[in-house]
Design a protein around this motif. Structure first.
Motif, mmCIF file in Angstrom:
data_model
loop_
_atom_site.group_PDB
_atom_site.id
_atom_site.type_symbol
_atom_site.label_atom_id
_atom_site.label_comp_id
_atom_site.label_asym_id
_atom_site.label_seq_id
_atom_site.Cartn_x
_atom_site.Cartn_y
_atom_site.Cartn_z
ATOM 1 N N CYS A 6 26.482 -91.467 19.329
ATOM 2 C CA CYS A 6 27.162 -92.244 20.872
ATOM 3 C C CYS A 6 28.472 -92.522 21.136
ATOM 4 O O CYS A 6 27.942 -93.948 20.984
ATOM 5 C CB CYS A 6 25.659 -92.478 21.834
ATOM 6 N N CYS A 9 28.139 -94.716 24.240
ATOM 7 C CA CYS A 9 27.185 -96.221 24.903
ATOM 8 C C CYS A 9 26.277 -96.178 23.024
ATOM 9 O O CYS A 9 25.654 -98.074 23.747
ATOM 10 C CB CYS A 9 26.129 -95.774 25.441
ATOM 11 N N TYR A 11 24.277 -95.375 21.574
ATOM 12 C CA TYR A 11 22.773 -95.143 21.048
ATOM 13 C C TYR A 11 22.849 -93.887 19.452
ATOM 14 O O TYR A 11 23.693 -93.345 19.376
ATOM 15 C CB TYR A 11 22.134 -93.867 22.019
ATOM 16 N N CYS A 22 23.256 -86.786 25.339
ATOM 17 C CA CYS A 22 22.845 -88.171 25.507
ATOM 18 C C CYS A 22 21.736 -88.918 25.801
ATOM 19 O O CYS A 22 22.177 -88.556 27.505
ATOM 20 C CB CYS A 22 24.059 -89.665 25.152
ATOM 21 N N CYS A 25 22.383 -91.847 28.302
ATOM 22 C CA CYS A 25 23.862 -91.975 28.831
ATOM 23 C C CYS A 25 24.345 -91.032 29.244
ATOM 24 O O CYS A 25 25.012 -90.917 30.443
ATOM 25 C CB CYS A 25 24.951 -92.801 28.327
ATOM 26 N N ALA A 27 26.012 -88.484 27.719
ATOM 27 C CA ALA A 27 27.465 -87.932 27.538
ATOM 28 C C ALA A 27 27.025 -86.948 26.595
ATOM 29 O O ALA A 27 26.009 -86.019 25.739
ATOM 30 C CB ALA A 27 27.549 -89.004 26.249
#
Ligand code: ZN
Length: 111
Positions: A6, A9, A11, A22, A25, A27
């Motif tokens: 991601c 963030c 991830y 995500c 976060c 996204a």
């Protein structure tokens, strides 16, 4: 297996496709970039190393508990000195591990 990062963030998702959103976060999938073979290997390796670090942190916690009992027990000064040394060393190892893990995260080795 493919890995996706991601870009919002950091991830890391393991799978053939990026997630719809995500889990960390929120996204959308478009915000995920596929990682290279080299990056994938580094992350897998780091996860194993991270596991070792976490086990060591747990063992040091036990060392500290025993050392504190020994200090409290207070049989004689040489014994207390050993327990104090064990307590100090275990604390230092835990601090070093925490600093190292923060360093790995900032270098992007871990999601
Ligand atoms: Zn995210």
């Amino acid at each position: 297996m493919k890995k996706w990062k991601c870009m919002v963030c950091g991830y890391i998702h393991d799978g053939d496709n990026p997630p719809k959103a995500c889990p960390k976060c929120g996204a959308p999938a478009e915000k995920f970039n596929e990682l290279s073979e080299e990056q994938r290997k580094l992350i897998d390796h780091s996860r194993i190393t991270n596991q070792f670090h976490m086990e060591l942190v747990g063992l040091m916690e036990q060392v500290k508990e025993i050392a504190e009992l020994g200090i409290e027990d207070d049989l004689d000064p040489p014994c207390v000195k050993i327990f104090e040394k064990a307590l100090q060393n275990a604390t230092e190892i835990q601090q070093a591990i925490k600093a190292e893990i923060v360093g790995h995260i900032s270098k992007g080795k871990w999601g």
